[in-house]
Design an enzyme around this catalytic site. Structure first.
Site, PDB file in Angstrom:
ATOM      1  N   GLN A  87      -5.638  -3.333  10.816  1.00  0.00           N
ATOM      2  CA  GLN A  87      -4.541  -2.715  11.455  1.00  0.00           C
ATOM      3  C   GLN A  87      -4.755  -1.353  12.036  1.00  0.00           C
ATOM      4  O   GLN A  87      -3.983  -0.733  12.251  1.00  0.00           O
ATOM      5  CB  GLN A  87      -3.253  -2.572  10.471  1.00  0.00           C
ATOM      6  CG  GLN A  87      -2.556  -3.570  10.002  1.00  0.00           C
ATOM      7  CD  GLN A  87      -1.708  -3.363   8.877  1.00  0.00           C
ATOM      8  OE1 GLN A  87      -0.452  -3.028   9.497  1.00  0.00           O
ATOM      9  NE2 GLN A  87      -1.718  -3.559   7.675  1.00  0.00           N
ATOM     10  N   LYS A 109       0.693  -1.192   0.056  1.00  0.00           N
ATOM     11  CA  LYS A 109      -0.015  -0.002   0.128  1.00  0.00           C
ATOM     12  C   LYS A 109       1.097   1.249   0.042  1.00  0.00           C
ATOM     13  O   LYS A 109       0.710   2.141  -0.819  1.00  0.00           O
ATOM     14  CB  LYS A 109      -0.960   0.045   1.112  1.00  0.00           C
ATOM     15  CG  LYS A 109      -1.858  -1.083   1.234  1.00  0.00           C
ATOM     16  CD  LYS A 109      -2.745  -0.824   2.433  1.00  0.00           C
ATOM     17  CE  LYS A 109      -2.093  -1.425   3.959  1.00  0.00           C
ATOM     18  NZ  LYS A 109      -1.410  -2.458   3.969  1.00  0.00           N
ATOM     19  N   THR A 110       1.956   1.246   0.790  1.00  0.00           N
ATOM     20  CA  THR A 110       2.792   2.577   0.974  1.00  0.00           C
ATOM     21  C   THR A 110       3.453   2.728  -0.246  1.00  0.00           C
ATOM     22  O   THR A 110       3.685   3.534  -0.965  1.00  0.00           O
ATOM     23  CB  THR A 110       3.687   2.240   2.043  1.00  0.00           C
ATOM     24  OG1 THR A 110       2.866   2.066   3.193  1.00  0.00           O
ATOM     25  CG2 THR A 110       4.532   3.631   2.279  1.00  0.00           C
ATOM     26  N   ASP A 133      -1.864   7.624   3.761  1.00  0.00           N
ATOM     27  CA  ASP A 133      -1.323   6.388   4.022  1.00  0.00           C
ATOM     28  C   ASP A 133      -1.966   5.988   5.413  1.00  0.00           C
ATOM     29  O   ASP A 133      -2.163   6.948   6.154  1.00  0.00           O
ATOM     30  CB  ASP A 133       0.090   6.515   4.332  1.00  0.00           C
ATOM     31  CG  ASP A 133       0.653   4.807   4.166  1.00  0.00           C
ATOM     32  OD1 ASP A 133      -0.246   3.942   3.910  1.00  0.00           O
ATOM     33  OD2 ASP A 133       1.812   4.805   4.059  1.00  0.00           O
ATOM     34  N   GLU A 134      -2.156   4.756   5.640  1.00  0.00           N
ATOM     35  CA  GLU A 134      -2.651   4.293   7.094  1.00  0.00           C
ATOM     36  C   GLU A 134      -4.107   4.976   7.364  1.00  0.00           C
ATOM     37  O   GLU A 134      -4.211   5.460   8.440  1.00  0.00           O
ATOM     38  CB  GLU A 134      -1.602   4.729   8.364  1.00  0.00           C
ATOM     39  CG  GLU A 134      -0.301   4.250   7.976  1.00  0.00           C
ATOM     40  CD  GLU A 134      -0.168   2.625   8.302  1.00  0.00           C
ATOM     41  OE1 GLU A 134      -0.921   2.074   8.736  1.00  0.00           O
ATOM     42  OE2 GLU A 134       1.152   2.132   8.412  1.00  0.00           O
ATOM     43  N   ARG A 171       4.856  -7.960  10.853  1.00  0.00           N
ATOM     44  CA  ARG A 171       6.238  -7.197  10.851  1.00  0.00           C
ATOM     45  C   ARG A 171       7.079  -7.958  10.274  1.00  0.00           C
ATOM     46  O   ARG A 171       8.288  -7.552  10.001  1.00  0.00           O
ATOM     47  CB  ARG A 171       6.442  -6.323  12.067  1.00  0.00           C
ATOM     48  CG  ARG A 171       5.508  -5.245  12.664  1.00  0.00           C
ATOM     49  CD  ARG A 171       5.182  -4.386  11.592  1.00  0.00           C
ATOM     50  NE  ARG A 171       3.911  -4.598  11.169  1.00  0.00           N
ATOM     51  CZ  ARG A 171       3.442  -4.253   9.943  1.00  0.00           C
ATOM     52  NH1 ARG A 171       4.247  -3.362   9.302  1.00  0.00           N
ATOM     53  NH2 ARG A 171       2.303  -4.328   9.357  1.00  0.00           N
TER      54      ARG A 171
HETATM   55  P1  ATP Z   1       2.000  -2.333   5.990  1.00  0.00           P
HETATM   56  O1  ATP Z   1       0.357  -2.765   5.963  1.00  0.00           O
HETATM   57  O2  ATP Z   1       2.311  -3.097   7.137  1.00  0.00           O
HETATM   58  O3  ATP Z   1       1.802  -0.846   5.899  1.00  0.00           O
HETATM   59  P2  ATP Z   1       2.121  -1.907   2.985  1.00  0.00           P
HETATM   60  O4  ATP Z   1       0.727  -2.601   2.442  1.00  0.00           O
HETATM   61  O5  ATP Z   1       2.209  -0.632   3.107  1.00  0.00           O
HETATM   62  O6  ATP Z   1       2.574  -2.697   4.550  1.00  0.00           O
HETATM   63  P3  ATP Z   1       4.735  -1.964   1.839  1.00  0.00           P
HETATM   64  O7  ATP Z   1       5.425  -1.743   3.044  1.00  0.00           O
HETATM   65  O8  ATP Z   1       4.364  -1.005   0.738  1.00  0.00           O
HETATM   66  O9  ATP Z   1       3.285  -2.672   2.382  1.00  0.00           O
HETATM   67  O10 ATP Z   1       5.455  -3.338   1.276  1.00  0.00           O
HETATM   68  C1  ATP Z   1       5.825  -4.466   1.765  1.00  0.00           C
HETATM   69  C2  ATP Z   1       6.910  -4.966   1.264  1.00  0.00           C
HETATM   70  O11 ATP Z   1       6.781  -5.600  -0.021  1.00  0.00           O
HETATM   71  C3  ATP Z   1       8.100  -3.817   1.023  1.00  0.00           C
HETATM   72  O12 ATP Z   1       9.270  -4.306   1.229  1.00  0.00           O
HETATM   73  C4  ATP Z   1       7.935  -3.350  -0.496  1.00  0.00           C
HETATM   74  O13 ATP Z   1       9.087  -2.795  -0.944  1.00  0.00           O
HETATM   75  C5  ATP Z   1       7.839  -4.969  -0.997  1.00  0.00           C
HETATM   76  N1  ATP Z   1       6.837  -4.846  -2.151  1.00  0.00           N
HETATM   77  C6  ATP Z   1       5.515  -4.243  -2.371  1.00  0.00           C
HETATM   78  N2  ATP Z   1       5.064  -4.481  -3.656  1.00  0.00           N
HETATM   79  C7  ATP Z   1       5.929  -5.179  -4.423  1.00  0.00           C
HETATM   80  C8  ATP Z   1       6.122  -5.625  -5.737  1.00  0.00           C
HETATM   81  N3  ATP Z   1       5.112  -5.354  -6.608  1.00  0.00           N
HETATM   82  N4  ATP Z   1       7.266  -6.353  -6.086  1.00  0.00           N
HETATM   83  C9  ATP Z   1       8.033  -6.401  -5.153  1.00  0.00           C
HETATM   84  N5  ATP Z   1       8.226  -6.123  -3.718  1.00  0.00           N
HETATM   85  C10 ATP Z   1       7.124  -5.342  -3.220  1.00  0.00           C
HETATM   86 MG    MG Z   2       2.333   0.795   4.750  1.00  0.00          MG
END
Ligand code: ATP
Ligand code: MG
Length: 696
Positions: free
Chosen positions: A251, A35-36, A220-221, A611
């Site tokens: 979350q 998402k981030t 975000d969040e 995490r």
């Molecule tokens: P959270 O819910 O904990 O905030 P999030 O949904 O924001 O997590 P991110 O932190 O954006 O997730 O991504 C999680 C991990 O997966 C990061 O290390 C990111 O670089 C990797 N990632 C996300 N999308 C891809 C992709 N399409 N290909 C490879 N790696 C990815």
């Molecule tokens: Mg995130």
């Protein structure tokens, strides 16, 4: 095309979200699904497609997250003169209020009170309405006020929400507190949001002018927005409607601070034409970790059902360990880290120890120190809570606004200038009597019966000092002016006097002072239009969620110790979740109350589990000390849920030495040495600075 090269690093649904150029957009997805990453890539793509960077606003919850987002976007688009505005909700509001707050009756140079200032204001209010400390402490009053404010309840409505006698008392004091704050031209941290909301209601013109500054807003969040944040964003986005929010209802962990998960669940009701994107592939954790996270979160009753699919197959099965005491838990956890550091290809900053409460880390710290493993305690005593920093900031605030009472009272006799406590009290009483700030009483101090001539001289001296340095700081660089002020008040001598038997302590304190001077100089060189007010705003916001220290600390190669709350959004290869006991997680406060509190604890547990990238260990102590005495504990109900045996939440394992925990009470526990399954493949060596690259 260059814009399309950006899309190459994304999966199909992520690409859809990133390539949506306008209109309301919701990305509702589980942990670690990128998402981030969608937010940062979308900002970069908009800019590459010609949207001016400063027409984009991205909002997130902590300074750390904001700083990381700036870094990610800069990596994608390169360094530019014009940057998108990436900020926390609170900094966004400070900037809005600095431009418009006079429209709701505050001075443009309003002060922002931190915790210490709030406490002295609360103490004054309680004194004024004759409530003895035994009946209510300033901290209790602030707790009630803050929980009302975070729910958007203003003083005139608080009484109707009060139930207990104590809450009724607090409601009366809240009115007075708010009045006193406004009289001092000050706001507290919660007010930043409330005042912005009020401003947008009372001055549509201010709202419009703020809304016109941006064409795109990304958040975000989003699951953790409270009512005020929600309405502020709506006010900013309603004209252009280019609002992208990302979040995960599973979350949502700030319900106790007024966050309403309904905001994200209702997004497509508020914005009926919203495009909704769901992400399912988790890139962070191995399949074994995802499996238990999925199993746990399914126990929450109210949630959007969504699947989380591990993009990384296999992995080591997460372990659940039990130890006889909390000391054993700390010893064995640290011993495990030491073993892995020796045998495996890993580094201290691959490890995080996550806990529920701020009291838990002490034992782990002692063990890590004993074992000589570098560690950082995130969210411990912040730089900004240190006495020296608070003293000097109070001086600076006095120079901006002498009416700022908490600051005045803090430094009136610091370092000592002969003003007695009795004289200070007499001046405060006189100010209460006259209904004016204490600063205005100072010129008449010598006439007060309790103010000796020595005290009166001290007061004269302080007034002269403030007068001189207000001018001097205008003429010189702030940092030079501050150094001169420190010499004039002989602050270094004061430190030496206070810590006369502790030369090391003296040095450490003086280093803190130096660090603050550095911060001021750094601010002056960075800010477009530097002002003391701007510096104080910056520092307050940085200090508030202690992320300034956190930024520095996360850069170090050290084991991270932190609460599950502060771990939100972060990721670590190896995670230990400790103290998995009833009363800790779920926390005893949530066990006692009705409603959604247990579900929120479960979400917090889910945040912790997700995490972990590669290895996850959960542990509990069978006894834990309370007021010095060991007491038996119950394993967390979440362990039974993770093990798929939630029907029997009261089953208790027999006390054993450290052993793999089994949900069945009857089963004999395997021996301690079985903790570490053999044959775990070694991890590939990681490049330096990997952590900072993770959140792309
Ligand atoms: P959270 O819910 O904990 O905030 P999030 O949904 O924001 O997590 P991110 O932190 O954006 O997730 O991504 C999680 C991990 O997966 C990061 O290390 C990111 O670089 C990797 N990632 C996300 N999308 C891809 C992709 N399409 N290909 C490879 N790696 C990815
Ligand atoms: Mg995130």
């Amino acid at each position: 095309m260059r814009t399309d090269s950006l899309l190459a690093g994304l999966n199909e649904p992520q690409r859809q979200a990133v390539a949506t150029n306008s209109g309301p957009l919701l990305v509702l997805a589980g942990a670690g699904t990128g998402k981030t990453r969608v937010v940062t890539y979308r900002i970069a793509r908009l800019i590459r497609r010609g949207v001016a960077a400063d027409r984009i606003l991205a909002v997130t919850f902590t300074n750390k997250a904001a700083a990381e987002m700036v870094e990610r976007v800069t990596q994608l688009i390169g360094k530019r003169d014009v940057q998108p505005e990436i900020s926390t909700f609170h900094s966004l509001c400070v900037r809005v209020l600095r431009r418009h707050i006079t429209k709701i009756g505050y001075p443009a140079k309003f002060a922002i009170y931190d915790r210490g200032d709030q406490e002295s204001m609360a103490a004054r209010v309680l004194r004024e309405i004759s409530i003895p400390t035994a009946q209510m402490k300033p901290g209790d009053l602030l707790y009630f006020i803050s929980s009302w404010k975070m729910r958007g309840i203003r003083p005139d409505k608080a009484a109707s929400h009060a139930q207990t006698d104590k809450e009724h008392l607090a409601a009366a004091a809240y009115r007075r507190y708010q009045h006193a704050l406004k009289a001092a031209g000050a706001v507290d941290f919660d007010d930043l949001l409330l005042c912005t909301e009020q401003l947008f209601i009372e001055s549509p013109e201010a709202r419009r002018s703020e809304a016109q500054r941006f064409d795109h807003i990304l958040i975000d969040e989003y699951q953790d927005t409270n009512g005020s944040q929600y309405r502020i964003i709506k006010g900013l986005a309603v004209a252009h409607r280019n609002l992208c929010v990302v979040g995960d209802d599973d979350q949502s962990i700030y319900g106790w601070r007024g966050a309403e998960v309904e905001h994200i669940l209702r997004f497509n009701v508020d914005w009926p034409d919203a495009k909704v994107v769901r992400l399912e592939d988790n890139y962070r954790s191995t399949a074994e970790i995802i499996a238990i996270a999925n199993r746990l979160i399914r126990y929450n009753r109210v949630r959007h059902d969504k699947s989380l699919i591990a993009a990384r197959a296999g992995g080591e099965k997460p372990k659940i360990l039990q130890f006889p005491t909390e000391t054993d838990e700390a010893e064995q956890t640290v011993a495990d880290i030491v073993r892995r550091l020796a045998r495996e290809d890993c580094e201290p900053n691959d490890f995080a120890i996550l806990f529920r409460t701020n009291e838990q880390p002490r034992l782990f710290e002692s063990e890590l120190r004993r074992a000589n493993v570098p560690y950082v305690l995130i969210g411990g005593m912040s730089f900004f809570d240190r006495k020296e920093v608070r003293d000097i900031l109070s001086y600076l605030r006095m120079l901006v606004t002498p009416e700022d009472e908490p600051s005045l009272l803090r430094i009136i006799n610091t370092p000592p200038r002969g003003i007695s406590q009795k004289a200070v009290q007499a001046m405060v009483d006189e100010a209460v009597k006259r209904g004016c700030p204490v600063w205005e009483v100072l010129p008449h101090a010598s006439r007060l019966p309790d103010c000796s001539s020595r005290s009166a001289e001290g007061v004269q001296e302080l007034m002269r000092l403030v007068g001189t340095f207000r001018k001097r700081l205008e003429e010189k660089s702030f940092a030079d002016g501050l150094m001169e002020l420190l010499r004039e008040i002989r602050y270094e001598e004061d430190i030496r006097r206070r810590l006369k038997d502790d030369p090391e302590g003296q040095q450490a304190r003086w280093n803190t002072v130096e660090e603050l001077v550095n911060a001021l100089a750094e601010y002056e060189s960075r800010a477009k239009k530097p002002s003391l007010t701007g510096f104080l705003d910056d520092i307050l916001l940085a200090g508030r969620d202690q992320d300034r220290d956190k930024d520095k600390q996360l850069g170090r190669n050290a084991v991270a110790l932190m609460t599950m709350h502060s771990a939100k959004g972060l990721e670590f290869p190896q995670v230990y979740m400790v103290g998995m006991e009833e009363g800790l997680l779920p926390h005893h406060r949530s066990v006692a109350v009705e409603g959604d509190a247990i579900d929120e604890e479960r979400r917090l547990c889910y945040v912790g589990l997700t995490r972990a990238e590669e290895r996850l260990t959960l542990s509990l102590a069978l006894t834990r000390r309370k007021w010095g005495k060991p007491r038996p504990t119950d394993p967390s109900r979440f362990l039974f849920e993770i093990a798929g045996q939630a029907d029997n939440p009261h089953a208790k394992p027999e006390p054993q030495s450290s052993a793999r925990w089994q949900p069945s009470a009857k089963k004999k526990q395997p021996a301690a040495k079985k903790q570490r399954p053999a044959g775990k493949p070694k991890r590939k060596k990681k490049s330096a600075g990997r952590r900072s690259q993770r959140q792309s």
